[in-house]
Design an enzyme around this catalytic site. Structure first.
Site, PDB file in Angstrom:
ATOM      1  N   HIS A  84      21.330 -35.341  -1.196  1.00  0.00           N
ATOM      2  CA  HIS A  84      20.249 -34.997  -0.512  1.00  0.00           C
ATOM      3  C   HIS A  84      19.489 -36.332  -0.475  1.00  0.00           C
ATOM      4  O   HIS A  84      19.201 -37.069  -1.716  1.00  0.00           O
ATOM      5  CB  HIS A  84      19.502 -33.976  -1.016  1.00  0.00           C
ATOM      6  CG  HIS A  84      18.335 -33.738  -0.376  1.00  0.00           C
ATOM      7  ND1 HIS A  84      18.156 -33.178   1.054  1.00  0.00           N
ATOM      8  CD2 HIS A  84      16.966 -34.131  -0.932  1.00  0.00           C
ATOM      9  CE1 HIS A  84      16.964 -33.158   1.383  1.00  0.00           C
ATOM     10  NE2 HIS A  84      16.184 -34.010   0.359  1.00  0.00           N
ATOM     11  N   ASP A 163      10.808 -20.939   1.939  1.00  0.00           N
ATOM     12  CA  ASP A 163      10.432 -22.399   2.202  1.00  0.00           C
ATOM     13  C   ASP A 163       9.980 -22.523   3.415  1.00  0.00           C
ATOM     14  O   ASP A 163       9.163 -23.179   3.652  1.00  0.00           O
ATOM     15  CB  ASP A 163      11.597 -23.262   1.717  1.00  0.00           C
ATOM     16  CG  ASP A 163      11.408 -24.679   2.194  1.00  0.00           C
ATOM     17  OD1 ASP A 163      10.367 -25.188   1.241  1.00  0.00           O
ATOM     18  OD2 ASP A 163      11.676 -25.136   2.902  1.00  0.00           O
ATOM     19  N   ARG A 170       2.099 -25.400   4.319  1.00  0.00           N
ATOM     20  CA  ARG A 170       1.666 -26.433   3.581  1.00  0.00           C
ATOM     21  C   ARG A 170       1.396 -27.774   4.462  1.00  0.00           C
ATOM     22  O   ARG A 170       0.291 -28.586   4.398  1.00  0.00           O
ATOM     23  CB  ARG A 170       2.873 -27.161   2.631  1.00  0.00           C
ATOM     24  CG  ARG A 170       2.849 -26.134   1.389  1.00  0.00           C
ATOM     25  CD  ARG A 170       4.253 -26.707   0.719  1.00  0.00           C
ATOM     26  NE  ARG A 170       4.416 -27.790   0.147  1.00  0.00           N
ATOM     27  CZ  ARG A 170       5.543 -28.523   0.221  1.00  0.00           C
ATOM     28  NH1 ARG A 170       6.566 -27.957   0.362  1.00  0.00           N
ATOM     29  NH2 ARG A 170       5.565 -29.926  -0.290  1.00  0.00           N
ATOM     30  N   SER A 185      10.506 -26.950  -2.949  1.00  0.00           N
ATOM     31  CA  SER A 185      11.234 -26.809  -1.523  1.00  0.00           C
ATOM     32  C   SER A 185      12.606 -27.521  -1.364  1.00  0.00           C
ATOM     33  O   SER A 185      13.528 -27.026  -0.639  1.00  0.00           O
ATOM     34  CB  SER A 185      10.164 -27.634  -0.488  1.00  0.00           C
ATOM     35  OG  SER A 185      10.515 -27.842   0.821  1.00  0.00           O
ATOM     36  N   LYS A 189      16.487 -25.153  -1.611  1.00  0.00           N
ATOM     37  CA  LYS A 189      17.562 -25.094  -0.132  1.00  0.00           C
ATOM     38  C   LYS A 189      18.898 -25.656  -0.787  1.00  0.00           C
ATOM     39  O   LYS A 189      19.790 -25.260  -0.422  1.00  0.00           O
ATOM     40  CB  LYS A 189      16.922 -26.145   0.972  1.00  0.00           C
ATOM     41  CG  LYS A 189      15.820 -25.648   1.732  1.00  0.00           C
ATOM     42  CD  LYS A 189      15.295 -26.447   2.811  1.00  0.00           C
ATOM     43  CE  LYS A 189      14.215 -27.711   1.993  1.00  0.00           C
ATOM     44  NZ  LYS A 189      13.376 -27.962   2.931  1.00  0.00           N
TER      45      LYS A 189
HETATM   46  N1  URA Z   1      11.371 -32.303   2.222  1.00  0.00           N
HETATM   47  C1  URA Z   1      11.421 -31.055   2.089  1.00  0.00           C
HETATM   48  O1  URA Z   1      12.374 -30.369   2.179  1.00  0.00           O
HETATM   49  N2  URA Z   1      10.329 -30.287   1.529  1.00  0.00           N
HETATM   50  C2  URA Z   1       9.136 -30.867   1.080  1.00  0.00           C
HETATM   51  O2  URA Z   1       8.125 -30.433   0.520  1.00  0.00           O
HETATM   52  C3  URA Z   1       9.067 -32.430   1.615  1.00  0.00           C
HETATM   53  C4  URA Z   1      10.180 -33.056   1.968  1.00  0.00           C
END
Ligand code: URA
Length: 438
Positions: A84, A163, A170, A185, A189
């Site tokens: 990631h 999320d 947010r 977050s 995932k």
């Molecule tokens: N990328 C994400 O998936 N979540 C965040 O909070 C910030 C960057």
């Protein structure tokens, strides 16, 4: 609900929340029983008061369990891994690394994102290949991973719905910048995707989400410890994102550059640093997943790039997801409106501002200001130089392209010109990998 108010009071006063409290809050929010204003209040309290490592792990776990959690044991026998990136300008690395790791024998289920703001999205890039389906159902995702060894598709509604809802809040309540919230977050995932090994590329610098090295180190540490707490193998590289990665910034042009990076015939000097970065990140995945020393993992990755196996994996994935690379070549040869910018003085290119380049690409139509915007697949910036190159008056610096109409090209060119710093001294070579965290 009194319990909700007590939880809000507790976090506002700076106390650690219990595992059950965090789980109940996220479950209630996901089901719509806890309204947005109370979730926003908790997000703000977390921003101001922080969370312990244990609370962050609990929040991550609760968000992961808000939707479907994938398992791969039955579908694939190979070890599963994914990489990631926190996102950068010109970051087409996933298009190289994921197929490369698959060519080394890993299974790579990769749920990816669409671009928003200055960072592009891997799914948007892949969708410039005619026919490529980047919105697979979970069943098709499983099928492609088990048949080919790698699949890249956008996250479906079934994965981490908490999320999705929380991120939207947010974004409008000033609560994005919190390491526990960012960790939960990103990690929820990635954990829901089910890969046993996770490697994080945490970008730091002008074109990155994390602007300073300290912030990037902190996030990298938090992601790695969270992934390990969830029983996964994990490491992170903190990597520099001051200048765009490679020469292409856009969508189709980045796929074209990824194909060059995957090509066994070797790449030109300007792309060597990012090819090395791809090898480094893929080697992390291979080393952790197969318990190999990192040097051996690097050599395996290099060999799989040079013998064409990584390119072959990429092609197999494209075909399995409906894409047509011959038609993609025809997309690349479609006419575009162009504007070339040139150096006005001689010297060395000592900086190319990644953030400004990202903004220019966005203005040309390569990205989205809001999720509903449509992108121009051929819009973008093609750099003619990299940091460290010598230029003279009139040397090409970059070409700006868009396919819809010529409007805005001149204004964008004036902005892009400001991204280049040309100085009399040759800048020092700077390594892209700043440090490794495990
Ligand atoms: N990328 C994400 O998936 N979540 C965040 O909070 C910030 C960057």
């Amino acid at each position: 609900m009194t319990a909700v108010k007590l939880i809000l009071d507790k976090k506002r006063e700076g106390h650690a929340l219990g595992s059950a409290e965090i789980r109940q809050f996220i479950e209630g929010f996901t089901r719509g029983e806890i309204p947005d204003y109370q979730m926003s209040a908790l997000a703000m309290a977390i921003c101001c008061r922080g969370m312990t490592v244990r609370e962050t792990a609990d929040l991550t776990d609760a968000m992961m369990r808000s939707g479907e959690v994938l398992e791969w044991q039955e579908a694939v026998s190979a070890p599963t891994a994914d990489k990631h990136s926190t996102g950068g300008v010109g970051d087409k690395l996933s298009l190289v690394i994921q197929p490369l790791a698959a060519a080394c024998g890993l299974a790579v289920p990769s749920l990816t994102g669409r671009g928003l703001g200055i960072t592009g999205g891997t799914a948007d890039k892949l969708e410039t290949i005619p026919g490529y389906n980047a919105s697979l159902s979970l069943d098709d995702f499983r099928r492609v991973v088990s048949e080919v060894g790698v699949s890249m598709t956008v996250q479906t509604e079934e994965i981490t719905p908490a999320d999705k809802k929380l991120y939207a809040l947010r974004d409008v309540t000033g609560t994005v910048a919190s390491i526990p919230l960012i960790t939960a977050s990103i990690l929820s995932k990635k954990l829901a995707e089910g890969a046993q090994t996770l490697v994080f590329d945490v970008k730091c610098g002008k074109g990155a989400f994390m602007k300073t090295r300290e912030e990037a180190q902190f996030l990298a540490q938090s992601l790695v410890s969270g992934a390990k707490a969830a029983g996964r193998k994990a490491s992170a590289l903190v990597t520099l994102m001051d200048a765009p990665l490679g020469l292409a910034v856009g969508n189709a042009c980045e796929v074209e550059e990824a194909l060059t990076l995957l090509s066994p015939n070797g790449v030109f000097a300007a792309l060597e640093p990012i090819r090395e970065l791809c090898i480094e990140l893929a080697a992390e995945m291979v080393s952790l997943s197969l318990d190999k020393p990192i040097d051996e993992a690097r050599e395996l990755c290099r060999a799989k790039l040079l013998d064409g196996s990584a390119l072959e994996k990429f092609k197999q994935m494209v075909v399995a997801q409906g894409g047509d690379l011959d038609a993609f070549s025809r997309v690349l040869s479609r006419p575009v409106f162009k504007y070339r910018i040139q150096a006005m003085r001689s010297g060395y290119v000592s900086a190319i501002d990644a953030e400004r380049t990202g903004r220019v690409a966005l203005a040309l139509g390569a990205g989205r200001e809001k999720t509903t915007d449509r992108i121009d697949p051929l819009a973008g910036v093609r750099l003619s130089v990299s940091v460290g190159d010598k230029v003279s008056v009139g040397s090409p610096l970059a070409t700006l392209e868009k396919s819809t109409d010529p409007d805005g090209l001149e204004k964008a060119a004036a902005e892009m010109f400001k991204a280049f710093v040309i100085s009399q001294e040759k800048p020092q070579d700077i390594a892209l990998v700043l440090e490794r965290i495990d």
